[in-house]
Enzyme design. Structure first.
Site, PDB file in Angstrom:
ATOM      1  N   TYR A 158       0.623  -1.337  -0.018  1.00  0.00           N
ATOM      2  CA  TYR A 158       0.109  -0.059   0.096  1.00  0.00           C
ATOM      3  C   TYR A 158       0.933   1.307  -0.039  1.00  0.00           C
ATOM      4  CZ  TYR A 158      -3.292  -3.476   1.080  1.00  0.00           C
ATOM      5  OH  TYR A 158      -4.219  -4.578   1.259  1.00  0.00           O
ATOM      6  N   HIS A 212      -5.950   2.002  -1.457  1.00  0.00           N
ATOM      7  CA  HIS A 212      -6.028   1.911   0.147  1.00  0.00           C
ATOM      8  C   HIS A 212      -6.377   3.373   0.806  1.00  0.00           C
ATOM      9  CE1 HIS A 212      -5.963  -1.201   3.352  1.00  0.00           C
ATOM     10  NE2 HIS A 212      -6.205  -1.891   2.286  1.00  0.00           N
ATOM     11  N   GLU A 262     -14.158  -2.041   0.245  1.00  0.00           N
ATOM     12  CA  GLU A 262     -13.989  -3.071   1.364  1.00  0.00           C
ATOM     13  C   GLU A 262     -14.229  -2.531   2.593  1.00  0.00           C
ATOM     14  OE1 GLU A 262      -9.439  -3.637   2.174  1.00  0.00           O
ATOM     15  OE2 GLU A 262      -9.836  -3.585  -0.201  1.00  0.00           O
TER      16      GLU A 262
END
Length: 404
Positions: A158, A212, A262
């Protein structure tokens, strides 16, 4: 088989991959009839276990197992405040176990119970990461040799400075520990990575990338526009859930397919993105929204707006949870792709009946229900572990804590 009721609900924590997995077993008034579900919220697994054992189980004992919709609604409203990750994961474990039971009662695999197949195999993608371009490319080549054609590419998890391989960050004196990252360095490293991947490996593989939620709106617009030349299959979670409305602006500035979700726990988070067609793929974690019951409704809602599914499939998901997602993948017309992290030998021993992957496609078995069992004795070999939470403590170069 009439009037079958819930006799007991048990919760297990096992870590065959050194990741705490939460498994729920719903036992019924028929001694040989039971079901398993996934309730894994690995970063707060003890809170989920407590929610099930102290609140859901006492409330559900004696209830009819066939009334999944009514039981789901009862569980969701039972704490008054709702749509949080702890309660949703607890509900999911029970919900998936009830669907497993219903499939066994019907003598059907879950996908058949839901209406049958739309496809024979499930397209999956894997993660390629590394501390350098060369390491990432080696990982991509390995997956391609195994038959995978869709691969998510990263260089330093990330964009972080894990080990200092990708970014050289100057911290202030007395800076606290944390997973430091520099947004500009991260962006530039990704441009470089995809330059090399397309030049060295070519265009015969579909690639994607996960931000992310680490960039501002302005940075995300630049990032997406710069990545357009590499023809990503999708750009994932480019903005935080708190800034859903910014996807309208992002959609107007890029042609990249966008995936999101998510971290979602509440329908209010995904409704505007789907209804306004600001995203192309919905990425929710099934247990984090409450299991199969809400996921199948979400999939149908997305179908009406041309949004495809790409359920979250990390390594902190039990094989039961992965199989549950794959049954939906087989059934839903608007399936897009399935994230897949593989199964270790230890996981396969604890969870007999794991889906198998051949040439980039996943296949579930045709056993009634979800089709994945749980060996309670084998699970005891892998007790819960103390996990490394360091990546969750993300910081900018000056030490400012930010959400991962």
């Amino acid at each position: 088989m009439e009037h079958i009721t819930i006799r007991d609900i048990k919760v297990f924590v096992t870590a065959p991959r050194n990741i705490n997995l939460v498994v729920v077993k719903v036992e019924t008034s028929e001694p040989e009839l039971y079901g398993y579900g996934c309730a894994t919220f690995t970063w707060r697994h003890k809170a989920v276990v407590t929610a099930i054992e102290e609140y859901l189980a006492p409330m559900l004992k004696g209830r009819p197992v066939e009334d999944i919709e009514g039981l789901w609604q009862t569980m969701m409203g039972s704490s008054y405040w709702r749509n949080g990750p702890v309660l949703n994961n607890a509900i999911s474990g029970v919900d998936e176990a009830l669907w497993d039971i219903k499939g066994k009662m019907a003598g059907m695999p879950l996908y058949s119970l839901l209406g049958g197949k739309c496809r024979e195999g499930i397209t999956v993608y894997r993660h390629a990461d590394g501390g350098s371009v060369e390491e990432v490319e080696e990982c991509i080549q390995k997956y391609m040799e195994e038959g995978y054609r869709y691969i998510r590419c990263h260089m330093g998890t990330y964009g972080g400075n894990f080990g200092g391989k990708c970014q050289s960050i100057v911290k202030p004196e007395n800076a606290p520990e944390g997973a430091y990252f520099d947004p500009r360095m991260y962006m530039n490293s990704v441009y470089h990575l995809f330059d090399r991947v397309r030049a060295d490996i070519g265009w015969g593989v579909e690639v994607m990338h996960d931000v992310h939620e680490r960039l501002s709106l302005a940075q995300t617009i630049e990032f997406a526009k710069e990545l357009e030349q590499y023809k990503l299959f999708f750009l994932e979670d480019s903005l935080a859930p708190e800034y859903d409305e910014f996807f309208k602006t992002l959609r107007e500035h890029t042609t990249l397919p966008l995936a999101m979700g998510e971290l979602f726990t509440n329908p209010a988070e995904w409704k505007p993105l789907v209804q306004n067609q600001w995203i192309d793929f919905i990425r929710v974690h099934l247990s984090d929204i409450g299991g199969i019951t809400p996921a199948r409704k979400l999939a149908h809602y997305c179908e009406a707006y041309g949004v495809r599914t790409a359920w979250h499939g990390p390594n902190d998901l039990s094989p039961i949870g992965m199989a549950a997602q794959m049954h939906l993948d087989l059934n839903c017309h608007n399936f897009g792709i399935q994230e897949f992290s593989g199964f270790s030998e230890e996981e396969q021993a604890v969870f007999p009946g794991c889906p198998v992957v051949k040439n980039g496609y996943a296949y579930v078995n045709d056993k009634p229900g979800i089709g994945v069992d749980f060996d309670e004795k084998e699970a005891l070999k892998y007790p819960e572990v103390q996990m490394d939470h360091s990546w969750l403590f993300s910081r900018l170069p000056d030490g400012t804590p930010v959400r991962p």
